[in-house]
Design a protein around this motif. Structure first.
Motif, PDB file in Angstrom:
ATOM      1  N   MET A  74       6.559   3.540 -99.627  1.00 53.38           N
ATOM      2  CA  MET A  74       6.452   4.993 -99.492  1.00 53.38           C
ATOM      3  C   MET A  74       5.256   5.482-100.299  1.00 53.38           C
ATOM      4  SD  MET A  74       8.740   6.181 -97.444  1.00 53.38           S
ATOM      5  CE  MET A  74       8.849   7.923 -97.799  1.00 53.38           C
ATOM      6  N   GLN A  75       4.423   6.289 -99.652  1.00 50.61           N
ATOM      7  CA  GLN A  75       3.266   6.885-100.321  1.00 50.61           C
ATOM      8  C   GLN A  75       3.142   8.305 -99.789  1.00 50.61           C
ATOM      9  OE1 GLN A  75      -0.325   4.626 -99.797  1.00 50.61           O
ATOM     10  NE2 GLN A  75      -1.600   6.185-100.746  1.00 50.61           N
ATOM     11  N   ASP A  76       3.259   9.287-100.665  1.00 52.83           N
ATOM     12  CA  ASP A  76       3.218  10.703-100.261  1.00 52.83           C
ATOM     13  C   ASP A  76       4.243  10.987 -99.163  1.00 52.83           C
ATOM     14  OD1 ASP A  76       1.089  11.203-102.058  1.00 52.83           O
ATOM     15  OD2 ASP A  76      -0.361  10.498-100.561  1.00 52.83           O
ATOM     16  N   ASN A  77       5.458  10.495 -99.349  1.00 51.25           N
ATOM     17  CA  ASN A  77       6.574  10.696 -98.415  1.00 51.25           C
ATOM     18  C   ASN A  77       6.335  10.112 -97.031  1.00 51.25           C
ATOM     19  OD1 ASN A  77       8.233  12.013-100.286  1.00 51.25           O
ATOM     20  ND2 ASN A  77       7.126  13.932 -99.956  1.00 51.25           N
ATOM     21  N   VAL A  78       5.407   9.174 -96.938  1.00 42.75           N
ATOM     22  CA  VAL A  78       5.137   8.497 -95.670  1.00 42.75           C
ATOM     23  C   VAL A  78       5.203   6.990 -95.914  1.00 42.75           C
ATOM     24  CG1 VAL A  78       3.425   8.107 -93.851  1.00 42.75           C
ATOM     25  CG2 VAL A  78       3.649  10.378 -94.889  1.00 42.75           C
ATOM     26  N   ARG A  80       3.963   3.527 -95.510  1.00 41.79           N
ATOM     27  CA  ARG A  80       2.660   2.966 -95.162  1.00 41.79           C
ATOM     28  C   ARG A  80       2.675   1.452 -95.357  1.00 41.79           C
ATOM     29  NH1 ARG A  80      -0.887   7.168 -94.573  1.00 41.79           N
ATOM     30  NH2 ARG A  80      -0.431   9.052 -95.740  1.00 41.79           N
TER      31      ARG A  80
END
Length: 158
Positions: A74-78, A80
């Motif tokens: 998860m990176q910035d709520n996405v 990836r």
């Protein structure tokens, strides 16, 4: 008596040199996710355990020249996916390469990977001393829907 002791000591030293200095690595439950026609990438998953601290640093397969170690995070709520330089393997602890986490990506596939096939993969591990060891894995191909983590099974009905 001294020559016997020297012989025993010499034999013990020789035996110590014959033991590999690098960590032994075991790979279990390796598998590859099947693809649909024209799909150019898939993941390989497994459980890895090393006797000594080491790292999974690369992978290769005769199936394709493009094989990378990846992580889903998860990176910035996405969620990836990105290539990582290595996966740390703490001594004696099983590390799971699984959908939604670390995995081996097989990319630029020239053919469909079908359920029932077996995919050869060479994993390269590096110890703290910088020495590398290769482990050959023959990973069976499982159906597309076999990849759901146990906690998520049942949550997604098809």
């Amino acid at each position: 008596m001294h020559s016997i002791q020297r012989s025993i000591l010499a034999a013990a030293c020789f035996a110590a040199l014959a033991i590999p200095a690098f960590a032994q690595v075991t790979v279990e439950d390796a598998w590859v996710r099947a693809t649909v026609p024209q799909q150019q990438a898939t993941g390989a998953f497994m459980q890895i355990q090393a006797a000594k601290d080491s790292r999974l640093v690369s992978a290769s397969s005769p199936l394709t020249s493009a094989v990378e170690v990846h992580e889903m995070a998860m990176q910035d709520n996405v969620m990836r996916m990105r290539q990582v330089p290595a996966v740390e393997l703490p001594a004696g602890k099983a590390v799971n390469l699984q959908p939604g986490g670390y995995h081996v990506m097989l990319m630029n596939l020239q053919q469909q990977v079908k359920e029932g096939d077996t995919v050869p993969i060479t994993l390269v591990f590096e110890g703290k001393d910088g020495k590398r060891e290769s482990v050959e894995v023959k990973a069976p191909v499982r159906p597309l829907n076999a990849a759901a983590p146990a906690a998520a099974q049942g949550a997604h009905k098809h």
